[in-house]
Design a protein around this motif. Structure first.
Motif, PDB file in Angstrom:
ATOM      1  N   ILE A   6       5.474  -3.446  -8.518  1.00 28.33           N
ATOM      2  CA  ILE A   6       4.820  -4.033  -7.176  1.00 28.33           C
ATOM      3  C   ILE A   6       4.723  -5.654  -7.584  1.00 28.33           C
ATOM      4  O   ILE A   6       4.717  -6.130  -6.647  1.00 28.33           O
ATOM      5  N   ASN A   7       4.518  -5.744  -8.795  1.00 27.83           N
ATOM      6  CA  ASN A   7       4.355  -7.290  -8.966  1.00 27.83           C
ATOM      7  C   ASN A   7       5.706  -7.987  -9.058  1.00 27.83           C
ATOM      8  O   ASN A   7       5.688  -9.132  -8.362  1.00 27.83           O
ATOM      9  N   ARG A   8       6.865  -7.162  -9.243  1.00 25.56           N
ATOM     10  CA  ARG A   8       8.223  -8.129  -9.072  1.00 25.56           C
ATOM     11  C   ARG A   8       8.256  -8.239  -7.568  1.00 25.56           C
ATOM     12  O   ARG A   8       9.001  -9.176  -7.027  1.00 25.56           O
ATOM     13  N   PHE A   9       7.968  -7.008  -6.716  1.00 27.13           N
ATOM     14  CA  PHE A   9       8.152  -7.245  -5.241  1.00 27.13           C
ATOM     15  C   PHE A   9       7.143  -8.459  -4.696  1.00 27.13           C
ATOM     16  O   PHE A   9       7.758  -8.997  -3.887  1.00 27.13           O
ATOM     17  N   GLY A  20       3.302   6.015  -5.675  1.00 24.72           N
ATOM     18  CA  GLY A  20       3.403   6.124  -7.223  1.00 24.72           C
ATOM     19  C   GLY A  20       4.285   5.017  -7.802  1.00 24.72           C
ATOM     20  O   GLY A  20       4.602   5.261  -9.154  1.00 24.72           O
ATOM     21  N   LYS A  21       4.618   4.025  -7.117  1.00 24.45           N
ATOM     22  CA  LYS A  21       5.667   3.015  -7.687  1.00 24.45           C
ATOM     23  C   LYS A  21       4.847   2.263  -8.843  1.00 24.45           C
ATOM     24  O   LYS A  21       3.552   1.846  -8.840  1.00 24.45           O
ATOM     25  N   ARG A  79       0.742  -1.195  -0.048  1.00 22.88           N
ATOM     26  CA  ARG A  79      -0.071   0.052   0.035  1.00 22.88           C
ATOM     27  C   ARG A  79       0.824   1.167  -0.025  1.00 22.88           C
ATOM     28  O   ARG A  79       0.732   2.332  -0.731  1.00 22.88           O
ATOM     29  N   HIS A  80       2.052   1.342   0.718  1.00 26.89           N
ATOM     30  CA  HIS A  80       2.712   2.258   0.742  1.00 26.89           C
ATOM     31  C   HIS A  80       3.430   2.610  -0.458  1.00 26.89           C
ATOM     32  O   HIS A  80       3.737   3.666  -0.921  1.00 26.89           O
ATOM     33  N   GLN A  81       3.948   1.410  -1.316  1.00 25.86           N
ATOM     34  CA  GLN A  81       4.507   1.715  -2.811  1.00 25.86           C
ATOM     35  C   GLN A  81       3.470   2.214  -3.649  1.00 25.86           C
ATOM     36  O   GLN A  81       3.679   3.090  -4.416  1.00 25.86           O
ATOM     37  N   ALA A  82       2.328   1.697  -3.444  1.00 27.22           N
ATOM     38  CA  ALA A  82       1.153   2.414  -4.347  1.00 27.22           C
ATOM     39  C   ALA A  82       0.915   3.764  -4.168  1.00 27.22           C
ATOM     40  O   ALA A  82       0.694   4.365  -5.301  1.00 27.22           O
TER      41      ALA A  82
END
Length: 231
Positions: free
Chosen positions: A70-73, A64-65, A58-61
């Protein structure tokens, strides 16, 4: 391609591409399964780990990542996990969700895909999710092909790395390759279903894009495209 293959393509009529999460099914498969398998394997500790991971996502999103990052994470979470164990857990997840969860499928999309198949179409699922979750679903809805993010494997275990995430432009590239493999089929005769603005690169490739849900930005962008074609 041989003449026989071209004839076969023409006989199938058209290709139908469908996103999965919140387009064909009502949940985000990757996160729903993540919660399922962590709790199944680790109980309360697994629940806590899930909440920690989702807070990071949620923090990444919010920052604006890119969704591809995020998929890779997400897939790094599975580093070292047994492919066979995750597949067995995924089979259990799918069986439980389809047996006990009314509303698992978005019925309008499922019915539309069934109608396309009855008309002779080739149905292709396109998703940033991964094979253990998508292959049972593909069998259930009669999809012919799955285009998805594929985690890399070594010695029967996930490495934590992936090839190209099938999200956004990754979806576009995967769908283009599939279209190129069917040269007798005109993309203008093909259909695609999606629910999020990240599906736009895929939807723009076909003559019949369909928005599932209420993403107003996606609807507006497709409306602009339609006006441009008519102009």
């Amino acid at each position: 391609m041989s003449d026989a293959s071209r004839t076969s393509d023409a006989a199938r009529g058209h290709l139908v591409f469908s996103d999965v999460d919140e387009t064909l099914i009502s949940v985000k498969s990757m996160f729903d399964f993540l919660h399922y398998q962590l709790v199944r394997r680790h109980g309360t500790v697994g629940e806590e780990e899930y909440e920690r991971i989702m807070a990071v996502i949620r923090h990444q999103a919010a920052d604006g990542k890119p969704r591809a990052d995020i998929n890779r994470f997400y897939y790094r979470i599975y580093t070292g996990d047994s492919v066979a164990e995750i597949r067995a857990l995924a089979d259990d997840w799918f069986a439980e969700r389809t047996a006990s969860s009314r509303g698992f499928y978005i019925e309008s999309t499922r019915e539309a895909l069934a109608a396309h198949r009855a008309a002779g179409a080739t149905v292709v699922l396109v998703s940033g999710s991964f094979p253990p979750l998508l292959e049972p679903l593909a069998r259930e809805v009669g999809a012919d092909t799955v285009l998805c993010t594929r985690p890399l494997v070594a010695d029967g275990r996930y490495t934590g790395k992936v090839g190209t995430p099938v999200i956004g432009e990754g979806k576009r590239a995967a769908v283009l390759r599939e279209l190129d493999s069917h040269p007798a089929i005109d993309p203008r005769d093909c259909w695609a279903y999606g629910d999020h603005i990240s599906d736009l690169p895929m939807l723009e490739l076909v003559g019949h894009p369909v928005v599932v849900g209420d993403d107003e930005e996606l609807r507006a962008r497709l409306a602009e495209r339609t006006r441009g074609v008519r102009a």
